[in-house]
Design a protein around this motif. Structure first.
Motif, short mmCIF file in Angstrom:
data_model
loop_
_atom_site.label_atom_id
_atom_site.label_comp_id
_atom_site.label_asym_id
_atom_site.label_seq_id
_atom_site.Cartn_x
_atom_site.Cartn_y
_atom_site.Cartn_z
N SER C 42 0.82 -1.22 0.00
CA SER C 42 0.00 0.00 0.00
C SER C 42 0.85 1.27 0.00
CB SER C 42 -0.95 0.00 1.20
OG SER C 42 -0.23 -0.21 2.38
N GLN C 49 -4.28 1.39 0.41
CA GLN C 49 -4.15 1.68 1.85
C GLN C 49 -5.44 1.29 2.58
OE1 GLN C 49 -2.30 5.55 2.75
NE2 GLN C 49 -3.47 5.57 4.65
N ASP C 53 -2.50 -4.29 3.11
CA ASP C 53 -1.31 -3.63 3.65
C ASP C 53 -0.18 -4.63 3.93
OD1 ASP C 53 -2.18 -0.77 3.86
OD2 ASP C 53 -3.74 -1.65 5.09
#
Lengths: 345, 345, 345, 345
Positions: C42, C49, C53
């Protein structure tokens, strides 16, 4: 629930079809289109073949209201006021993606939209549909005035610092860049491929109709009048809005503190993503999705806070947020049917 | 005159070739390229086949200086300082499209460009090559520091109001949008088609190396320190820069008066076009040409002057202005070989 | 099931992440990247995001195979052969998005890909993963050689007429147009924005490595050698392939009969859409989705059948089809997690 | 000479203005536009401000013919026939960029263009204006039917091999890709930015009106009937046409021999560039210029010659070739005022 979309072949209309045709709780039962009446929507948009093959009806709003639980309207305000009355009378729900129900003061609307409508504006049980800020009111509203695309990108970006009075009440400069789909589906010289491609241009400088909408909401957040300078630009891409916003910092605050303030403000908001200090958003990170990404920088030389936010103008800036509101209105999880990632590259 | 181009295969280099190969008074005799040494330039850029078929040489700067009357350099500053010394010694002329000779104070250069060069900067007979503002000095300069693309678009836009002190000496907000060719010809993730296409993004916010260059020149014009906030953006097009600039108006002035002030200021400048009040520039109106178009609007609500300027970043923002300077340096009409219209659509 | 993606930051890798991170039955547990090892995915792709992640690992293939139920590989063939052996030994499954397992005859592979690998190719329990044509074999395969993007668009378009021997066994002309993401994520001059934008160009004419793959599969379908002429082109868009295919009609057949033949052939295939006679496909109708749309026309003057097919090169042409195959291999409905509509506009 | 342009605000009209306003022997004295009558052309196209500021007149064709030495018409054929008569009567010259004068047989024109015109077609002293092939006739013609954009790209690419009978008289497959400006300046859904951007699509498959024009000219060159299959495509760029052409080789001939044959055929043609064997053309190599670049490849497996040609559809495919013809008609060097290089990047 049964869903009707009035004005289904414009870009926000067709985006509602994209999202709602895969929404587990919604069933599209009524689509209208003035231009393409009596054609299949999958003839107009062949990508929908086998996915949504409804016939586009004309403007039989009564039928729409009678047969649907919720109506999405992308029509001009004159028609929307009519429809809203029918919806009120029938005890149904309406989400208007136009401008008719975005204002607190009808005179502001009339002035900026050149309207001669003579209606009793306050009788409508309506709310401004910026989901993250008005969540509770939206749940019970009968009519939602879905925000404009620019206002969504701007208000989400500014709410934390205005609410916390981190910026001084000087003028706020807003420089927004939008993809061309924001200019709509009507054939006009200014929307032609060969005019827009390889071209960046400002338009409606200091005159755009989203100015009073932004001013109204920011002033409510800050609880005093906020003055803005707003310059929209067209950039050669189909989707996406980037708003770059310049405010005078009224207090000593570090970049990390700004970050924390935003994280706290939006800690319960699924669709708002705050970027780490030093990272800036790009429109491509959200296109196709309902996310809003926000980043910032401080120019210490001038004590200016620069806030940058990105959304997909047709999703969080229009149809995605409308479905987000629908979910709230019908007691569903806010991200139901909206849990789509941006398309990249 | 005999012309050499050092670094001929980058985008500003190849644009020099485009312009100079049709310039009636210039003859390209030396081209260098690190990447493509010993290939024909028309192999690297097939559009030049039959138009310019020189072999790309390596870095034999001595030969270049010895055989040419004027050298254009697009090389890194370390190399350019070397070349400049040779040019000085040989009594030739140099136009540097890099950043080496844009600064009055060498320490500013060293700080912003992370340079450890230890040279006697002031010994060079150099001038900042913004043609319209430094015309007389350029005529006799031996070395011209050709301005950056953003600075060209910004300084031309602001000079009339700063010179006339129409704006208050508050911070000036500069929001610039550039096509991707401004990021150069080096293969990097951030320059790839699939990354840039359908994407708008800010970069180097409040940190771009053009900030001190802009600040230096604006402060000289206003004769006091001018503070700027500068945010560059990449938009998905190949060429063009639009700078949208926000200043506080320090006096009562109408839009028509602003227009008159600009017309007067640029009345003798062939390449500067002031748009009628109410008209805003678009990058497409200048792409391919050496013109700069400037428009403006006043936001009366906040007493803000919004100035918008457009250039082609590779022409007026680099190679076109360099040729404009060359013309001055050799006593030719300023628009010689530059009298090309934008390509539209 | 636990999923590992080797080479997760290229365009097919990141598209696998997009699809699989929302797949109800899959859980991404291993991502690798040579370029971006030890960064968060991310961070490399900020649009992820809060969605995915994971840390990008290096090339610890053993760990990947040990901890995952299925591996997707986008790596070069040398590495893939290694991984395949580990997968075989561990009784896991592998879908290779590269070219290593697309061929029946290893010598063909070695010739076209310049490979010196000396392996026992036939020991691998592998199948060519064009889902619609090899569905039953894929279900039980341990290793799937996922088809190339061009071959997918071409073979799906031609299978019905070759199987039914409607076209004569003359040369078939295939003229394909691809978006630039097909050229991959590596920074090269030829992939730069300013090179590709506003440009259409053929490349690898009559030499592209997808030629033997297409020939092999078409010949199996027709049960005799099919000769093709194949010209790929790059067009300035990020995603999408349009293949325009020209065949000599060997029999009297009407456009409606051709339509019926395709409808019958693909009647059970969720992702194949046959357009009504007189309608032609456009890439934008499928971008973002796993659909393939096919249309046709007959040029009666020359008795030529023109078949046109469109796919998203990264979805049906790569990662979407890979997930479609994964679904089959794990007994899931073929469209699980793939029920996404194209994004339009 | 005094020049009039009827229909000056369409894309071929405005391109005539771009070229002719810098032509040393031409002076634009009359411009007409139906849409923008009585505006300045520099209001409609602000890039022309200070370069061409004529008022756009309405349809006073008599005045145009009376006051100009040569008329360029971009109007519909009904009007062009009227104008042509006036031009004949007045002893002036006409270059028609429409389709009215491209045909030998008026019945072919009437059939393909759905025309009911009842005129004496043969009375016009006209010639098909493909400059390189009809140079001598054009010099003395009163009326030039300027070729279509696709036909220009195709006929130039095929003339050498048809003339030399290198290809067998089988069907020739022509797959052309055009930028969107070829679709004209009229606002239509199909020309909108958001519809065309990120989209590649075929249209008018086997039905395009350029088919009879191409067939007529190729058959004259080969002196027997040539049958073609022609599929035009829209690709997302503003300018440029790439035609990829597939022919059966009728004889043993090497790539180098093909190259020599083209070099010989076009040895005196300033604007035709033959690429070295192994090099293929890209549209970007010619955009903005009047050049045509031609490359080829032989697929030995199928004995197919693949010819690829590129032009700028608005320059060599329309307005540039029109000026090239004008130069011939007035005894000027063919490249006068046309000596412009492509813009790159």
């Amino acid at each position: 629930m049964k869903v009707g979309i009035l004005g289904a072949t414009g870009y926000t209309g067709i985006e509602l079809v994209r999202i709602l045709s895969k929404h587990p709780n919604a069933k599209i039962t009524y689509l209208s289109s003035k231009h393409f009446e009596s054609q299949l929507i999958s003839e107009v948009y062949p990508g929908l073949q086998g996915i949504c093959d409804l016939i586009l009806e004309g403007d039989d709003f009564k039928k729409a209201v009678a047969t649907c639980d919720i109506i999405f309207s992308t029509l001009p305000h004159e028609l929307t006021f009519e429809i809203a009355q029918m919806v009120m009378d029938a005890g149904k729900r309406l989400i208007d993606l136009g401008s008719a129900f975005r204002f607190d003061d009808f005179n502001v609307f009339k002035k900026w939209y050149g309207s001669n409508d003579d209606i009793e504006y306050d009788k409508f049980n309506k709310v401004y549909g910026l989901t993250e800020l008005n969540r509770e009111k939206i749940k019970n509203a009968q009519i939602v005035g879905n925000p404009g695309c620019y206002p969504t990108s701007v208000i989400l970006a500014l709410a934390p610092v205005l609410k916390n009075r981190v910026v001084s009440d000087k003028n706020i400069i807003i420089d927004s860049k939008s993809g061309v789909s924001g200019a709509g589906h009507e054939p006009k010289f200014s929307n032609l491929y060969s005019e827009c491609n390889e071209n960046t241009k400002p338009y409606n400088v200091a005159k755009h109709r989203h100015i009073p909408e932004i001013g109204q909401e920011l002033s409510k957040i800050m609880q005093e009048e906020v003055k803005i300078v707003f310059t929209p630009h067209l950039v050669p891409m189909t989707r996406g809005i980037l708003s770059t916003i310049y405010c005078n910092l009224g207090s000593d605050i570090t970049l990390n503190e700004v970050y924390d303030l935003y994280q706290e403000f939006y800690k319960n908001d699924y669709f708002i993503k705050i970027l780490n200090p030093g990272k800036y958003p790009s429109t491509k990170s959200v296109v196709g999705s309902n996310y809003c990404q926000i980043g910032f920088e401080i120019d210490e030389h001038t004590n200016t806070l620069i806030i940058m936010s990105v959304i997909d103008n047709l999703v969080k800036g229009a149809s995605g947020q409308a479905v987000q509101n629908m979910n709230l209105m019908f007691g569903l999880p806010e991200n139901k049917g909206l849990d789509i990632i941006r398309i990249f590259p």
